[in-house]
Design a protein around this motif. Structure first.
Motif, PDB file in Angstrom:
ATOM      1  N   ALA A 103      25.407  19.334  35.804  1.00 30.28           N
ATOM      2  CA  ALA A 103      24.909  17.959  35.799  1.00 30.28           C
ATOM      3  C   ALA A 103      25.846  17.044  36.579  1.00 30.28           C
ATOM      4  N   ALA A 104      27.166  17.294  36.449  1.00 34.10           N
ATOM      5  CA  ALA A 104      28.151  16.456  37.125  1.00 34.10           C
ATOM      6  C   ALA A 104      28.298  16.809  38.598  1.00 34.10           C
ATOM      7  N   TYR A 105      28.132  18.096  38.927  1.00 33.19           N
ATOM      8  CA  TYR A 105      28.341  18.574  40.298  1.00 33.19           C
ATOM      9  C   TYR A 105      27.164  19.446  40.725  1.00 33.19           C
ATOM     10  N   PRO A 106      25.994  18.854  40.911  1.00 33.05           N
ATOM     11  CA  PRO A 106      24.776  19.632  41.194  1.00 33.05           C
ATOM     12  C   PRO A 106      24.826  20.426  42.494  1.00 33.05           C
ATOM     13  N   ASP A 107      25.692  20.050  43.427  1.00 33.64           N
ATOM     14  CA  ASP A 107      25.761  20.750  44.710  1.00 33.64           C
ATOM     15  C   ASP A 107      26.846  21.820  44.748  1.00 33.64           C
ATOM     16  N   ALA A 108      27.604  21.936  43.669  1.00 35.93           N
ATOM     17  CA  ALA A 108      28.722  22.890  43.652  1.00 35.93           C
ATOM     18  C   ALA A 108      28.227  24.302  43.343  1.00 35.93           C
ATOM     19  N   ARG A 109      28.880  25.261  43.964  1.00 37.73           N
ATOM     20  CA  ARG A 109      28.621  26.677  43.676  1.00 37.73           C
ATOM     21  C   ARG A 109      29.631  27.103  42.608  1.00 37.73           C
ATOM     22  N   ILE A 110      29.138  27.628  41.479  1.00 42.40           N
ATOM     23  CA  ILE A 110      30.010  27.944  40.342  1.00 42.40           C
ATOM     24  C   ILE A 110      30.178  29.453  40.198  1.00 42.40           C
ATOM     25  N   TYR A 111      31.440  29.874  40.117  1.00 47.12           N
ATOM     26  CA  TYR A 111      31.777  31.281  39.889  1.00 47.12           C
ATOM     27  C   TYR A 111      32.436  31.410  38.519  1.00 47.12           C
ATOM     28  N   CYS A 112      31.937  32.310  37.708  1.00 46.87           N
ATOM     29  CA  CYS A 112      32.492  32.549  36.376  1.00 46.87           C
ATOM     30  C   CYS A 112      33.281  33.859  36.403  1.00 46.87           C
ATOM     31  N   LEU A 113      34.584  33.766  36.207  1.00 48.32           N
ATOM     32  CA  LEU A 113      35.446  34.944  36.221  1.00 48.32           C
ATOM     33  C   LEU A 113      35.529  35.527  34.820  1.00 48.32           C
ATOM     34  N   ASN A 137      32.464  39.848  28.205  1.00 47.02           N
ATOM     35  CA  ASN A 137      32.137  39.897  29.632  1.00 47.02           C
ATOM     36  C   ASN A 137      30.669  40.256  29.853  1.00 47.02           C
ATOM     37  N   ALA A 138      30.156  41.181  29.042  1.00 52.19           N
ATOM     38  CA  ALA A 138      28.756  41.579  29.180  1.00 52.19           C
ATOM     39  C   ALA A 138      27.824  40.408  28.907  1.00 52.19           C
ATOM     40  N   GLU A 139      28.157  39.620  27.886  1.00 50.51           N
ATOM     41  CA  GLU A 139      27.327  38.461  27.558  1.00 50.51           C
ATOM     42  C   GLU A 139      27.577  37.307  28.531  1.00 50.51           C
ATOM     43  N   LEU A 140      28.835  37.162  28.946  1.00 51.58           N
ATOM     44  CA  LEU A 140      29.173  36.092  29.896  1.00 51.58           C
ATOM     45  C   LEU A 140      28.410  36.268  31.205  1.00 51.58           C
ATOM     46  N   LYS A 141      28.261  37.497  31.642  1.00 54.17           N
ATOM     47  CA  LYS A 141      27.502  37.754  32.869  1.00 54.17           C
ATOM     48  C   LYS A 141      26.074  37.230  32.727  1.00 54.17           C
ATOM     49  N   LYS A 142      25.482  37.450  31.564  1.00 54.59           N
ATOM     50  CA  LYS A 142      24.120  36.970  31.314  1.00 54.59           C
ATOM     51  C   LYS A 142      24.077  35.450  31.249  1.00 54.59           C
ATOM     52  N   VAL A 143      25.080  34.846  30.589  1.00 52.09           N
ATOM     53  CA  VAL A 143      25.138  33.381  30.497  1.00 52.09           C
ATOM     54  C   VAL A 143      25.226  32.779  31.888  1.00 52.09           C
ATOM     55  N   ALA A 144      26.089  33.353  32.732  1.00 50.76           N
ATOM     56  CA  ALA A 144      26.253  32.859  34.103  1.00 50.76           C
ATOM     57  C   ALA A 144      24.956  32.993  34.888  1.00 50.76           C
ATOM     58  N   THR A 150      27.474  32.523  39.404  1.00 48.21           N
ATOM     59  CA  THR A 150      27.799  33.891  39.817  1.00 48.21           C
ATOM     60  C   THR A 150      28.936  34.437  38.963  1.00 48.21           C
ATOM     61  N   PHE A 151      28.753  35.623  38.422  1.00 51.60           N
ATOM     62  CA  PHE A 151      29.770  36.251  37.584  1.00 51.60           C
ATOM     63  C   PHE A 151      30.613  37.207  38.417  1.00 51.60           C
ATOM     64  N   ILE A 152      31.936  37.147  38.236  1.00 50.93           N
ATOM     65  CA  ILE A 152      32.857  38.079  38.902  1.00 50.93           C
ATOM     66  C   ILE A 152      33.565  38.894  37.828  1.00 50.93           C
ATOM     67  N   ASP A 153      33.382  40.193  37.852  1.00 47.77           N
ATOM     68  CA  ASP A 153      33.911  41.089  36.829  1.00 47.77           C
ATOM     69  C   ASP A 153      35.360  41.458  37.137  1.00 47.77           C
ATOM     70  N   LEU A 154      36.302  40.836  36.440  1.00 43.86           N
ATOM     71  CA  LEU A 154      37.721  41.103  36.693  1.00 43.86           C
ATOM     72  C   LEU A 154      38.213  42.367  35.993  1.00 43.86           C
ATOM     73  N   GLU A 155      37.407  42.944  35.119  1.00 45.03           N
ATOM     74  CA  GLU A 155      37.816  44.205  34.497  1.00 45.03           C
ATOM     75  C   GLU A 155      37.920  45.315  35.538  1.00 45.03           C
ATOM     76  N   GLN A 156      37.264  45.117  36.681  1.00 43.74           N
ATOM     77  CA  GLN A 156      37.325  46.104  37.760  1.00 43.74           C
ATOM     78  C   GLN A 156      38.470  45.816  38.735  1.00 43.74           C
ATOM     79  N   CYS A 157      39.227  44.768  38.444  1.00 37.69           N
ATOM     80  CA  CYS A 157      40.222  44.278  39.402  1.00 37.69           C
ATOM     81  C   CYS A 157      41.535  45.048  39.365  1.00 37.69           C
ATOM     82  N   VAL A 158      42.026  45.335  38.174  1.00 37.97           N
ATOM     83  CA  VAL A 158      43.330  45.992  38.053  1.00 37.97           C
ATOM     84  C   VAL A 158      43.230  47.238  37.187  1.00 37.97           C
ATOM     85  N   ASP A 159      44.118  48.163  37.446  1.00 39.74           N
ATOM     86  CA  ASP A 159      44.213  49.384  36.660  1.00 39.74           C
ATOM     87  C   ASP A 159      44.873  49.029  35.334  1.00 39.74           C
TER      88      ASP A 159
END
Length: 199
Positions: A103-113, A137-144, A150-159
């Motif tokens: 609502a505050a930033y209608p033109d912004a692209r939002i990424y959920c980490l 994370n599974a539910e957050l992806k759906k919320v996003a 856009t959801f970015i899955d950081l569980e795949q980021c590091v060993d």
């Protein structure tokens, strides 16, 4: 609300990265956990109106827990109401925040980490999460996705093996400089092409 204070005068963000929830899940409570039982059975650890717990000095010393933890249930992405003043679940709180941002930033692209992975040696010590970050994370992806973010899955980021954990993290939840660099490069791999094309 910080989520609608991301601008500087008339300058509004084009891209918003949301990376939050790590500390809340670090202090997740499980009634079957020996460490948690110390807090749950202590009459000196008092509940607050916001649903968190004030941990007494004795329990901090015994359990090693230095902060309050979040009692808000996880919830599910399909049971959220963004019109609520007070959220009833973590998923709903996240959805409400995204709604306010949009609502505050209608033109912004939002990424959920998503939340970062945990490593077993820490899960069995003081800082444990009982599988909650993966479930969130599974539910957050759906919320996003439901919000058009856009959801970015950081569980795949590091060993998250014990052998390499200290390279990326200085403690159970906070990345080292090398860890932050790895996370930044991973995130850029996901969004860099779009950002570059819009500059």
């Amino acid at each position: 609300d910080r989520c609608v204070s991301l601008h500087d005068g008339d300058e509004k963000p084009d891209v918003i990265f949301v990376f939050m929830g790590t500390n809340d899940f670090s202090y997740h409570v499980d009634s079957n956990c020996e460490k948690c039982q110390i807090l749950l059975n202590c009459s000196e650890c008092t509940a607050r109106e916001d649903g968190n717990l004030n941990v007494c000095s004795k329990c901090r010393s015994i359990s090693g827990i230095y902060s309050s933890f979040c009692n808000l249930p996880l919830g599910t992405a399909d049971r959220v109401d963004v019109s609520r003043e007070t959220p009833t679940s973590s998923c709903e709180a996240y959805a409400i925040m995204l709604s306010k941002m949009q609502a505050a930033y209608p033109d912004a692209r939002i990424y959920c980490l998503g939340l970062l992975p945990r490593v077993n040696p820490y899960q069995s010590a003081v800082y444990h999460d009982h599988g909650q970050p993966t479930a969130f994370n599974a539910e957050l992806k759906k919320v996003a996705q439901n919000a058009g973010a856009t959801f970015i899955d950081l569980e795949q980021c590091v060993d998250n093996s014990a052998a390499t954990w200290s390279t990326w993290f200085g403690d159970p939840v906070h990345p080292t400089a090398a860890g932050m660099d790895k996370i930044a490069k991973y995130v850029y791999e996901q969004v860099g092409a779009w950002i570059d094309s819009n500059n």
